[in-house]
Design a protein around this motif. Sequence first.
Motif, PDB file in Angstrom:
ATOM      1  N   VAL A  55      31.360  26.274  -9.387  1.00  0.00           N
ATOM      2  CA  VAL A  55      31.379  24.920  -8.821  1.00  0.00           C
ATOM      3  C   VAL A  55      30.326  24.795  -7.718  1.00  0.00           C
ATOM      4  O   VAL A  55      29.571  23.817  -7.670  1.00  0.00           O
ATOM      5  CB  VAL A  55      32.788  24.569  -8.290  1.00  0.00           C
ATOM      6  CG1 VAL A  55      32.788  23.215  -7.607  1.00  0.00           C
ATOM      7  CG2 VAL A  55      33.796  24.596  -9.423  1.00  0.00           C
ATOM      8  N   ASP A  56      30.257  25.789  -6.853  1.00  0.00           N
ATOM      9  CA  ASP A  56      29.238  25.779  -5.802  1.00  0.00           C
ATOM     10  C   ASP A  56      27.840  25.871  -6.396  1.00  0.00           C
ATOM     11  O   ASP A  56      26.910  25.224  -5.912  1.00  0.00           O
ATOM     12  CB  ASP A  56      29.460  26.936  -4.831  1.00  0.00           C
ATOM     13  CG  ASP A  56      30.753  26.795  -4.041  1.00  0.00           C
ATOM     14  OD1 ASP A  56      31.264  25.666  -3.918  1.00  0.00           O
ATOM     15  OD2 ASP A  56      31.262  27.828  -3.552  1.00  0.00           O
ATOM     16  N   ASN A  57      27.692  26.675  -7.435  1.00  0.00           N
ATOM     17  CA  ASN A  57      26.376  26.833  -8.065  1.00  0.00           C
ATOM     18  C   ASN A  57      25.923  25.571  -8.778  1.00  0.00           C
ATOM     19  O   ASN A  57      24.721  25.297  -8.847  1.00  0.00           O
ATOM     20  CB  ASN A  57      26.391  28.016  -9.018  1.00  0.00           C
ATOM     21  CG  ASN A  57      26.473  29.329  -8.290  1.00  0.00           C
ATOM     22  OD1 ASN A  57      26.175  29.416  -7.104  1.00  0.00           O
ATOM     23  ND2 ASN A  57      26.892  30.371  -8.980  1.00  0.00           N
ATOM     24  N   ILE A  58      26.836  24.805  -9.321  1.00  0.00           N
ATOM     25  CA  ILE A  58      26.465  23.541  -9.957  1.00  0.00           C
ATOM     26  C   ILE A  58      25.844  22.607  -8.928  1.00  0.00           C
ATOM     27  O   ILE A  58      24.801  21.988  -9.167  1.00  0.00           O
ATOM     28  CB  ILE A  58      27.686  22.893 -10.650  1.00  0.00           C
ATOM     29  CG1 ILE A  58      28.047  23.680 -11.913  1.00  0.00           C
ATOM     30  CG2 ILE A  58      27.418  21.432 -10.987  1.00  0.00           C
ATOM     31  CD1 ILE A  58      29.354  23.282 -12.541  1.00  0.00           C
ATOM     32  N   MET A  59      26.468  22.502  -7.762  1.00  0.00           N
ATOM     33  CA  MET A  59      25.910  21.649  -6.719  1.00  0.00           C
ATOM     34  C   MET A  59      24.588  22.209  -6.195  1.00  0.00           C
ATOM     35  O   MET A  59      23.657  21.457  -5.912  1.00  0.00           O
ATOM     36  CB  MET A  59      26.909  21.477  -5.575  1.00  0.00           C
ATOM     37  CG  MET A  59      28.113  20.647  -5.958  1.00  0.00           C
ATOM     38  SD  MET A  59      27.720  19.069  -6.747  1.00  0.00           S
ATOM     39  CE  MET A  59      26.902  18.207  -5.448  1.00  0.00           C
ATOM     40  N   LEU A  60      24.497  23.533  -6.080  1.00  0.00           N
ATOM     41  CA  LEU A  60      23.251  24.150  -5.634  1.00  0.00           C
ATOM     42  C   LEU A  60      22.121  23.860  -6.608  1.00  0.00           C
ATOM     43  O   LEU A  60      21.008  23.506  -6.204  1.00  0.00           O
ATOM     44  CB  LEU A  60      23.444  25.662  -5.477  1.00  0.00           C
ATOM     45  CG  LEU A  60      22.192  26.460  -5.114  1.00  0.00           C
ATOM     46  CD1 LEU A  60      21.707  26.086  -3.723  1.00  0.00           C
ATOM     47  CD2 LEU A  60      22.457  27.947  -5.226  1.00  0.00           C
ATOM     48  N   ALA A  62      21.901  21.347  -8.742  1.00  0.00           N
ATOM     49  CA  ALA A  62      21.566  19.923  -8.664  1.00  0.00           C
ATOM     50  C   ALA A  62      20.686  19.642  -7.446  1.00  0.00           C
ATOM     51  O   ALA A  62      19.677  18.927  -7.544  1.00  0.00           O
ATOM     52  CB  ALA A  62      22.843  19.086  -8.617  1.00  0.00           C
ATOM     53  N   LEU A  63      21.024  20.211  -6.308  1.00  0.00           N
ATOM     54  CA  LEU A  63      20.221  20.006  -5.101  1.00  0.00           C
ATOM     55  C   LEU A  63      18.844  20.643  -5.228  1.00  0.00           C
ATOM     56  O   LEU A  63      17.841  20.072  -4.775  1.00  0.00           O
ATOM     57  CB  LEU A  63      20.957  20.548  -3.881  1.00  0.00           C
ATOM     58  CG  LEU A  63      22.203  19.766  -3.470  1.00  0.00           C
ATOM     59  CD1 LEU A  63      22.940  20.485  -2.346  1.00  0.00           C
ATOM     60  CD2 LEU A  63      21.849  18.355  -3.072  1.00  0.00           C
ATOM     61  N   MET A 107      22.736  13.136 -11.113  1.00  0.00           N
ATOM     62  CA  MET A 107      22.807  14.365 -10.329  1.00  0.00           C
ATOM     63  C   MET A 107      23.793  15.371 -10.920  1.00  0.00           C
ATOM     64  O   MET A 107      23.549  16.566 -10.917  1.00  0.00           O
ATOM     65  CB  MET A 107      23.200  14.056  -8.893  1.00  0.00           C
ATOM     66  CG  MET A 107      23.066  15.241  -7.978  1.00  0.00           C
ATOM     67  SD  MET A 107      23.216  14.751  -6.286  1.00  0.00           S
ATOM     68  CE  MET A 107      24.774  15.475  -5.903  1.00  0.00           C
ATOM     69  N   LEU A 108      24.898  14.911 -11.455  1.00  0.00           N
ATOM     70  CA  LEU A 108      25.859  15.823 -12.052  1.00  0.00           C
ATOM     71  C   LEU A 108      25.683  15.942 -13.563  1.00  0.00           C
ATOM     72  O   LEU A 108      26.489  16.559 -14.238  1.00  0.00           O
ATOM     73  CB  LEU A 108      27.291  15.395 -11.710  1.00  0.00           C
ATOM     74  CG  LEU A 108      27.636  15.572 -10.236  1.00  0.00           C
ATOM     75  CD1 LEU A 108      29.043  15.114  -9.957  1.00  0.00           C
ATOM     76  CD2 LEU A 108      27.452  17.015  -9.805  1.00  0.00           C
ATOM     77  N   ILE A 110      23.146  17.641 -15.038  1.00  0.00           N
ATOM     78  CA  ILE A 110      22.024  18.446 -14.567  1.00  0.00           C
ATOM     79  C   ILE A 110      20.942  18.713 -15.599  1.00  0.00           C
ATOM     80  O   ILE A 110      19.815  18.996 -15.238  1.00  0.00           O
ATOM     81  CB  ILE A 110      22.511  19.774 -13.956  1.00  0.00           C
ATOM     82  CG1 ILE A 110      23.347  20.560 -14.955  1.00  0.00           C
ATOM     83  CG2 ILE A 110      23.257  19.535 -12.682  1.00  0.00           C
ATOM     84  CD1 ILE A 110      23.769  21.926 -14.469  1.00  0.00           C
TER      85      ILE A 110
END
Length: 152
Positions: A55-60, A62-63, A107-108, A110
């Motif tokens: 979950v953290d890596n998905i946001m990372l 995307a950013l 953004m989500l 990806i």
Amino acid sequence: MRIQYFAFLSYMQNHFGDITNLFHSFEKIDGNMFGLCAYYLASPLNLLMLVGNIVDNIMLVALLKIGFCGLTSYLYFSYHTKGKTKQTFLLLLSTIYALSSYNMMYMLNIMWLDSAVLAPLVCLSIDYLQRKRKIAPYILTMAGTIFCNYYT
């Protein structure tokens, strides 16, 4: 993200070392995972999903992709203007490109951001092709774009 990508990225994280399980699954009806991996998981940044919390890596990821949108657009704008424009304006313009509504809406989603990252590099290679008559950068950037996401 929750319905498709999370399941595919979790599957990739769990079966990455075993090539037979990565491309063949009994969880799908037809069992062939190669097309699914090529379509959804081909981005090189998806390798970050293999370590840590997904979950953290998905946001990372995307950013990072949005940040790379700004970087590649800055490279294109600075090459295209050849120093005739102030750096602050180029930074503003590349930030506007990176934070465009397309990138924010997807953004989500990806896999669609890869083409937004590579689009300025394709434009840069076309500009380079016209000015220098070198085709190799264009072929490489188009191949990278098609590899990461042939759909867009």
